[in-house]
Motif scaffolding. Structure first.
Motif, PDB file in Angstrom:
ATOM      1  N   ALA A  82       2.896  -4.373   1.952  1.00  0.00           N
ATOM      2  CA  ALA A  82       3.248  -3.194   2.353  1.00  0.00           C
ATOM      3  C   ALA A  82       4.073  -3.355   3.704  1.00  0.00           C
ATOM      4  CB  ALA A  82       1.998  -2.121   2.564  1.00  0.00           C
ATOM      5  N   ASP A  83       5.238  -2.148   3.692  1.00  0.00           N
ATOM      6  CA  ASP A  83       5.950  -2.161   4.800  1.00  0.00           C
ATOM      7  C   ASP A  83       5.774  -0.792   5.158  1.00  0.00           C
ATOM      8  OD1 ASP A  83       7.348  -4.345   4.116  1.00  0.00           O
ATOM      9  OD2 ASP A  83       9.026  -3.154   3.138  1.00  0.00           O
ATOM     10  N   VAL A  84       5.249  -0.823   6.843  1.00  0.00           N
ATOM     11  CA  VAL A  84       4.336   0.404   7.299  1.00  0.00           C
ATOM     12  C   VAL A  84       5.171   0.933   8.632  1.00  0.00           C
ATOM     13  CG1 VAL A  84       2.257  -0.100   6.451  1.00  0.00           C
ATOM     14  CG2 VAL A  84       2.895  -0.920   8.691  1.00  0.00           C
ATOM     15  N   THR A  85       5.009   2.055   8.972  1.00  0.00           N
ATOM     16  CA  THR A  85       5.331   2.669  10.183  1.00  0.00           C
ATOM     17  C   THR A  85       3.967   3.402  10.519  1.00  0.00           C
ATOM     18  OG1 THR A  85       6.087   4.672   9.478  1.00  0.00           O
ATOM     19  CG2 THR A  85       7.761   2.927   9.786  1.00  0.00           C
ATOM     20  N   VAL A  86       3.813   3.475  11.897  1.00  0.00           N
ATOM     21  CA  VAL A  86       2.862   3.968  12.611  1.00  0.00           C
ATOM     22  C   VAL A  86       3.246   5.006  13.303  1.00  0.00           C
ATOM     23  CG1 VAL A  86       0.603   3.772  14.023  1.00  0.00           C
ATOM     24  CG2 VAL A  86       1.366   1.884  12.717  1.00  0.00           C
ATOM     25  N   ALA A  87       2.793   6.385  13.434  1.00  0.00           N
ATOM     26  CA  ALA A  87       3.222   7.485  14.116  1.00  0.00           C
ATOM     27  C   ALA A  87       3.036   7.393  15.695  1.00  0.00           C
ATOM     28  CB  ALA A  87       2.162   8.917  13.752  1.00  0.00           C
ATOM     29  N   GLY A  88       4.378   7.365  16.185  1.00  0.00           N
ATOM     30  CA  GLY A  88       4.369   7.205  17.878  1.00  0.00           C
ATOM     31  C   GLY A  88       4.133   5.992  18.239  1.00  0.00           C
ATOM     32  N   VAL A  89       4.355   4.916  17.258  1.00  0.00           N
ATOM     33  CA  VAL A  89       4.211   3.386  17.755  1.00  0.00           C
ATOM     34  C   VAL A  89       5.280   2.694  17.535  1.00  0.00           C
ATOM     35  CG1 VAL A  89       2.559   1.682  17.849  1.00  0.00           C
ATOM     36  CG2 VAL A  89       1.660   3.795  17.660  1.00  0.00           C
TER      37      VAL A  89
END
Length: 144
Positions: A82-89
């Motif tokens: 998975a390629d992911v982003t994390v809110a505000g990080v």
């Protein structure tokens, strides 16, 4: 179908694209591949104060992977990534926390960690190898 408290199979399906329809995550891989990935993501999410994660890319068909010039031996095609982003990080922080968790043996199933800082996302995979593959910057190894 819910896999873990915060992750559902729908998040990992291939999105529709110009040359093809959306493709569901393969059901035969749910237990062996997606569950370990989601469990690792849950640990990472908790370590990042429960901040919401967005799955940018999960499962990819061979055709889709080729069309986007994905790695020839992509773990996405195997349903293990998975390629992911994390809110505000920032991705750099997510990557550092992920490396720390793997290094401490907290999420030993993670065997691939990539940082794409310009696009602000992190790659995580549960490839079936002993050696950990890591990369930073904005390139990817041939097995990503």
């Amino acid at each position: 179908m819910r896999i873990t408290p915060h992750f559902d199979t729908a998040e990992f399906r291939q999105r529709a694209w110009s040359k093809g329809p959306a493709v569901e995550y393969p059901k035969e891989w749910l237990k062996e591949r997606l569950t370990p990935l989601c469990l690792a993501l849950e640990v990472l999410r908790e370590e990042l104060d429960g901040k919401a994660m967005h799955i940018l890319s999960g499962y990819r068909s061979e055709a889709f992977n080729k069309a986007i010039s994905g790695a020839k031996l992509s773990q996405h095609v195997q349903g293990r990534a998975a390629d992911v982003t994390v809110a505000g990080v920032p991705a750099t922080r997510v990557w550092a926390v992920l490396q720390s968790l793997v290094g401490q043996g907290v999420i030993p199933q993670v065997r691939g960690i990539g940082l794409y800082s310009k696009q602000n996302f992190v790659h995580i995979d549960v490839r079936p190898t002993v050696q950990l593959a890591t990369w930073g910057g904005d390139f990817s190894p041939s097995e990503a």
